[in-house]
Motif scaffolding. Structure first.
Motif, short mmCIF file in Angstrom:
data_model
loop_
_atom_site.label_atom_id
_atom_site.label_comp_id
_atom_site.label_asym_id
_atom_site.label_seq_id
_atom_site.Cartn_x
_atom_site.Cartn_y
_atom_site.Cartn_z
N TYR A 105 26.28 12.48 54.86
CA TYR A 105 26.73 11.22 55.46
C TYR A 105 27.97 11.42 56.34
CZ TYR A 105 23.89 9.69 51.48
OH TYR A 105 22.88 9.55 50.56
N GLN A 106 28.09 12.58 56.97
CA GLN A 106 29.34 12.93 57.66
C GLN A 106 29.24 12.95 59.18
OE1 GLN A 106 31.03 16.53 56.01
NE2 GLN A 106 30.89 15.78 53.90
N ARG A 107 28.11 12.56 59.77
CA ARG A 107 27.95 12.68 61.22
C ARG A 107 28.59 11.49 61.94
NH1 ARG A 107 21.61 13.30 61.22
NH2 ARG A 107 21.99 11.73 59.59
N PHE A 108 29.64 11.79 62.69
CA PHE A 108 30.30 10.75 63.48
C PHE A 108 29.34 10.28 64.57
CE2 PHE A 108 33.04 8.62 66.37
CZ PHE A 108 34.21 8.29 65.70
N GLY A 109 29.17 8.96 64.67
CA GLY A 109 28.26 8.42 65.67
C GLY A 109 26.83 8.31 65.21
N VAL A 110 26.51 8.86 64.06
CA VAL A 110 25.15 8.78 63.50
C VAL A 110 25.21 8.07 62.15
CG1 VAL A 110 23.12 10.06 62.70
CG2 VAL A 110 24.40 10.86 64.70
N ASP A 111 25.94 8.64 61.22
CA ASP A 111 26.09 8.02 59.89
C ASP A 111 27.12 6.90 59.88
OD1 ASP A 111 24.23 9.75 58.50
OD2 ASP A 111 25.71 11.34 58.75
N PHE A 112 28.03 6.92 60.83
CA PHE A 112 29.07 5.89 60.93
C PHE A 112 29.64 5.88 62.33
CE2 PHE A 112 31.07 9.82 59.62
CZ PHE A 112 32.20 9.91 60.42
N GLY A 113 30.23 4.77 62.71
CA GLY A 113 30.88 4.65 64.01
C GLY A 113 32.37 4.44 63.85
N ARG A 114 33.09 4.44 64.97
CA ARG A 114 34.54 4.31 64.93
C ARG A 114 34.97 2.97 64.34
NH1 ARG A 114 35.37 5.45 69.73
NH2 ARG A 114 35.93 7.65 69.49
N ASP A 115 34.32 1.90 64.72
CA ASP A 115 34.71 0.59 64.20
C ASP A 115 34.50 0.51 62.69
OD1 ASP A 115 35.40 -0.22 66.74
OD2 ASP A 115 33.56 -1.37 67.10
N GLN A 116 33.38 1.05 62.21
CA GLN A 116 33.11 1.05 60.77
C GLN A 116 34.13 1.91 60.03
OE1 GLN A 116 29.12 2.49 61.37
NE2 GLN A 116 28.22 0.55 60.70
N LEU A 117 34.46 3.06 60.62
CA LEU A 117 35.43 3.96 60.02
C LEU A 117 36.80 3.30 59.94
CD1 LEU A 117 36.40 6.76 59.06
CD2 LEU A 117 36.55 7.44 61.47
N HIS A 118 37.24 2.69 61.03
CA HIS A 118 38.57 2.08 61.05
C HIS A 118 38.65 0.87 60.11
CE1 HIS A 118 40.13 3.92 65.10
NE2 HIS A 118 39.69 4.83 64.25
N ALA A 119 37.54 0.12 59.99
CA ALA A 119 37.54 -1.00 59.05
C ALA A 119 37.71 -0.50 57.61
CB ALA A 119 36.24 -1.78 59.18
N PHE A 120 37.04 0.60 57.29
CA PHE A 120 37.16 1.20 55.96
C PHE A 120 38.58 1.70 55.72
CE2 PHE A 120 36.98 5.24 53.51
CZ PHE A 120 36.55 4.74 52.28
N VAL A 121 39.14 2.40 56.70
CA VAL A 121 40.50 2.94 56.57
C VAL A 121 41.51 1.82 56.35
CG1 VAL A 121 42.37 4.07 57.84
CG2 VAL A 121 40.08 5.08 57.82
N ARG A 122 41.40 0.76 57.14
CA ARG A 122 42.37 -0.33 57.01
C ARG A 122 42.27 -1.00 55.64
NH1 ARG A 122 41.10 -0.98 62.60
NH2 ARG A 122 39.39 -2.40 62.10
N GLU A 123 41.07 -1.14 55.12
CA GLU A 123 40.91 -1.79 53.83
C GLU A 123 41.41 -0.91 52.68
OE1 GLU A 123 37.32 -3.63 51.07
OE2 GLU A 123 37.32 -3.96 53.23
N VAL A 124 41.19 0.39 52.77
CA VAL A 124 41.53 1.30 51.66
C VAL A 124 42.95 1.82 51.75
CG1 VAL A 124 40.94 3.49 50.54
CG2 VAL A 124 39.11 1.96 51.34
N PHE A 125 43.41 2.15 52.95
CA PHE A 125 44.66 2.90 53.09
C PHE A 125 45.83 2.13 53.69
CE2 PHE A 125 41.23 6.09 53.17
CZ PHE A 125 41.63 6.89 52.12
#
Length: 274
Positions: A105-125
């Motif tokens: 589940y590590q492929r940038f742009g395939v398994d996840f996008g920048r917006d999804q990644l940043h939303a996760f980071v903001r919620e967790v960190f």
């Protein structure tokens, strides 16, 4: 291990795999549980699983991560991860098990996008990271079991010339923090080039949590070919509009190639050094 024992292990593994497949066909529940191997994974790999569950939950799907060995300290430190995690006793027979053994589940742009990644980071960190000095350059060097072990053939690359090339992209550096699991190696091999033009060079004590937060709080980062480093960069990039990230293009020698498919295309990726 003798040939007879290896054959016995293969027979057991095949039998377990076949039984697992048979059981999976009986699991018809609505919930998907992301499972992991019992050993061999650390924080960097775990975070991709939690990210995957988070982005699917944001789309309305019921996806959770099954807690495994090594997660406990991170669940305690970052409580938002607990909301994405099931203890083994909470997993139902009807839950559909899922695992991606090739890409994790590590492929940038395939398994996840920048917006999804940043939303996760903001919620967790967000709120957990202390912002470092804007003028500080953080250099992350991964040594550990990537070298002088059976993993070197897969993960080893030329650290010294890579760091030398990356430093040229930060000619204004005055304050350098080295974050590594082998600070002594860095002092021996990298200290002279790090001090060229810098007024101060410090070495962080090896501590997984503090090291992650040091990477995450950086505005300028030279990373390594490790998922731990990628996550430090993801967090820094999501929390700092001015983040400058440099990474090696090389990740590991694998069947599908050696390029790091985890990298954000907006970062600077340096080719070579494999």
């Amino acid at each position: 291990m003798s040939q007879a024992k290896r054959a016995a292990h293969r027979t057991i593994d095949f039998g377990s795999h076949a039984l697992g497949n048979a059981l999976d066909r009986l699991r018809r529940g609505d919930r998907v549980v992301l499972c992991t191997p019992p050993t061999g994974m650390r924080l960097g790999n775990f975070l991709y699983l939690w990210l995957n569950a988070h982005l699917h939950q944001a789309e309305g799907a019921d996806v959770m991560v099954r807690e495994s060995y090594g997660m406990a300290q991170w669940l305690q430190r970052f409580p938002a991860l607990r909301e994405l995690t099931l203890a083994p006793r909470e997993v139902r027979f009807s839950d559909r098990r899922e695992w991606d053994p090739e890409w994790l589940y590590q492929r940038f742009g395939v398994d996840f996008g920048r917006d999804q990644l940043h939303a996760f980071v903001r919620e967790v960190f967000a709120g957990q990271v202390t912002h470092g000095p804007p003028a500080r350059l953080v250099v992350n060097v991964r040594r550990g079991d990537f070298y002088a072990t059976q993993f070197e053939a897969k993960h080893g690359f030329q650290i010294v010339p890579y760091v030398q090339a990356a430093l040229k992209l930060f000619p204004e550096r005055r304050d350098v923090l080295v974050v590594s699991d082998d600070a002594e190696w860095c002092r021996t091999r990298l200290d002279r080039m790090l001090r060229d033009g810098a007024e101060q060079v410090d070495y962080a004590a090896p501590d997984p949590l503090r090291n992650l937060l040091a990477l995450a709080g950086s505005h300028s980062l030279i990373g390594a070919n490790s998922t731990f480093s990628y996550w430090g960069a993801y967090i820094a990039d999501a929390l700092h509009d001015d983040a400058r990230i440099v990474m090696p293009r090389f990740h590991a020698r694998m069947a599908h190639g050696s390029d790091a498919y985890q990298l954000d295309p907006s970062w600077t990726a340096l080719d070579g050094f494999a």
